[in-house]
Design a protein around this motif. Structure first.
Motif, PDB file in Angstrom:
ATOM      1  N   GLY A   1      24.899 -34.232 -31.404  1.00  0.00           N
ATOM      2  CA  GLY A   1      24.525 -35.410 -30.639  1.00  0.00           C
ATOM      3  C   GLY A   1      24.983 -36.692 -31.292  1.00  0.00           C
ATOM      4  O   GLY A   1      25.345 -36.722 -32.477  1.00  0.00           O
ATOM      5  N   ASN A   2      24.958 -37.771 -30.514  1.00  0.00           N
ATOM      6  CA  ASN A   2      25.401 -39.074 -31.009  1.00  0.00           C
ATOM      7  C   ASN A   2      24.553 -39.581 -32.174  1.00  0.00           C
ATOM      8  O   ASN A   2      24.996 -40.426 -32.938  1.00  0.00           O
ATOM      9  CB  ASN A   2      25.381 -40.114 -29.881  1.00  0.00           C
ATOM     10  N   ASP A   3      23.338 -39.079 -32.275  1.00  0.00           N
ATOM     11  CA  ASP A   3      22.432 -39.534 -33.321  1.00  0.00           C
ATOM     12  C   ASP A   3      22.552 -38.714 -34.612  1.00  0.00           C
ATOM     13  O   ASP A   3      21.811 -38.937 -35.565  1.00  0.00           O
ATOM     14  CB  ASP A   3      20.990 -39.496 -32.825  1.00  0.00           C
ATOM     15  N   VAL A   4      23.505 -37.781 -34.667  1.00  0.00           N
ATOM     16  CA  VAL A   4      23.663 -36.901 -35.820  1.00  0.00           C
ATOM     17  C   VAL A   4      25.006 -37.167 -36.501  1.00  0.00           C
ATOM     18  O   VAL A   4      26.041 -37.190 -35.843  1.00  0.00           O
ATOM     19  CB  VAL A   4      23.592 -35.412 -35.399  1.00  0.00           C
ATOM     20  N   LYS A   5      24.961 -37.374 -37.809  1.00  0.00           N
ATOM     21  CA  LYS A   5      26.188 -37.517 -38.592  1.00  0.00           C
ATOM     22  C   LYS A   5      26.653 -36.106 -38.936  1.00  0.00           C
ATOM     23  O   LYS A   5      26.352 -35.578 -39.998  1.00  0.00           O
ATOM     24  CB  LYS A   5      25.916 -38.355 -39.832  1.00  0.00           C
ATOM     25  N   VAL A   6      27.375 -35.487 -37.982  1.00  0.00           N
ATOM     26  CA  VAL A   6      27.689 -34.058 -38.083  1.00  0.00           C
ATOM     27  C   VAL A   6      28.502 -33.709 -39.330  1.00  0.00           C
ATOM     28  O   VAL A   6      28.276 -32.663 -39.945  1.00  0.00           O
ATOM     29  CB  VAL A   6      28.380 -33.515 -36.807  1.00  0.00           C
ATOM     30  N   VAL A   7      29.426 -34.555 -39.706  1.00  0.00           N
ATOM     31  CA  VAL A   7      30.244 -34.274 -40.886  1.00  0.00           C
ATOM     32  C   VAL A   7      29.367 -34.299 -42.135  1.00  0.00           C
ATOM     33  O   VAL A   7      29.438 -33.401 -42.978  1.00  0.00           O
ATOM     34  CB  VAL A   7      31.427 -35.256 -40.981  1.00  0.00           C
ATOM     35  N   ASP A   8      28.516 -35.300 -42.249  1.00  0.00           N
ATOM     36  CA  ASP A   8      27.632 -35.385 -43.416  1.00  0.00           C
ATOM     37  C   ASP A   8      26.705 -34.179 -43.489  1.00  0.00           C
ATOM     38  O   ASP A   8      26.550 -33.570 -44.557  1.00  0.00           O
ATOM     39  CB  ASP A   8      26.792 -36.663 -43.373  1.00  0.00           C
ATOM     40  N   VAL A   9      26.099 -33.818 -42.377  1.00  0.00           N
ATOM     41  CA  VAL A   9      25.179 -32.679 -42.361  1.00  0.00           C
ATOM     42  C   VAL A   9      25.924 -31.390 -42.707  1.00  0.00           C
ATOM     43  O   VAL A   9      25.440 -30.559 -43.487  1.00  0.00           O
ATOM     44  CB  VAL A   9      24.452 -32.564 -41.001  1.00  0.00           C
ATOM     45  N   GLY A  10      27.120 -31.218 -42.169  1.00  0.00           N
ATOM     46  CA  GLY A  10      27.915 -30.033 -42.476  1.00  0.00           C
ATOM     47  C   GLY A  10      28.266 -29.944 -43.950  1.00  0.00           C
ATOM     48  O   GLY A  10      28.176 -28.871 -44.564  1.00  0.00           O
ATOM     49  N   ILE A  11      28.663 -31.065 -44.532  1.00  0.00           N
ATOM     50  CA  ILE A  11      29.001 -31.071 -45.961  1.00  0.00           C
ATOM     51  C   ILE A  11      27.745 -30.822 -46.797  1.00  0.00           C
ATOM     52  O   ILE A  11      27.772 -30.041 -47.761  1.00  0.00           O
ATOM     53  CB  ILE A  11      29.700 -32.387 -46.353  1.00  0.00           C
ATOM     54  N   GLN A  12      26.633 -31.447 -46.444  1.00  0.00           N
ATOM     55  CA  GLN A  12      25.386 -31.228 -47.180  1.00  0.00           C
ATOM     56  C   GLN A  12      24.994 -29.750 -47.156  1.00  0.00           C
ATOM     57  O   GLN A  12      24.646 -29.173 -48.196  1.00  0.00           O
ATOM     58  CB  GLN A  12      24.263 -32.088 -46.596  1.00  0.00           C
TER      59      GLN A  12
END
Length: 188
Positions: A85-96
């Motif tokens: 979703g637009n409210d999720v920093k998908v790249v950051d969450v994936g890397i974390q």
């Protein structure tokens, strides 16, 4: 793959944003972006072990830039296209999540990490990797590194100076240690 190895984890959005917003004042052209194959080559020589590049991409639009993905594949990177979703920093969450998964691996699969990002959001995961005995280094532009990351004592490898990832010099203003100061450079 067996034996100690290095994962090069690239936060391409962060590197691009730093180049564009902090140095160039505009979106970088393809010629102004890092040569990512140089990063994995540098990583292989740095710690003398096999390297796998993971390049995280935001694919929330449902589209992939196919020529770029093909270029990553040709350089030996594994693209990691994530959506959310637009409210999720998908790249950051994936890397974390990836860094957390590496920290949880046992001693039978020793893995080290070179993180290509300036983003302090990864400090807790980088600290956990260090605590678990992994080598962790940062790759980026030294003057833009988050103090949350550098404060952990991570090795910092400058994308331009150490890795030589750019085809031409960047318009950077950096602090010069006096022993490295060459007045001739400024007198051209």
């Amino acid at each position: 793959m067996t034996g100690r190895r290095t994962f090069v984890i690239v936060d391409g959005e962060n590197i691009d944003a730093t180049l564009g917003n902090s140095l160039l004042g505009r979106r970088p052209t393809p010629e102004e972006r890092p040569r990512w194959e140089r990063v994995t080559t540098y990583a292989e020589h740095l710690w003398g072990q096999p390297t796998q590049g993971l390049f995280f991409l935001n694919a929330s639009s449902g589209q992939l830039h196919t020529p770029f993905v093909q270029a990553l594949l040709a350089m030996g990177y594994r693209p990691v296209p994530l959506s959310g979703g637009n409210d999720v920093k998908v790249v950051d969450v994936g890397i974390q999540r990836t860094l957390e998964a590496i920290a949880q691996r046992g001693d039978d699969d020793p893995v080290d990490v070179l993180l290509c990002s300036h983003d302090g959001d990864f400090a807790p995961q980088a600290g956990a990797l260090l605590d678990a005995g992994h080598r962790v280094g940062l790759v980026g532009l030294r003057e833009f590194m988050s103090t949350a990351l550098t404060g952990l004592g991570l090795e910092v490898h400058d994308l331009e100076d150490d890795v030589a990832a750019f085809l031409s010099p960047l318009p950077r203003v950096r602090i010069i240690p006096l022993e490295e100061f060459d007045p001739a450079y400024f007198l051209r």
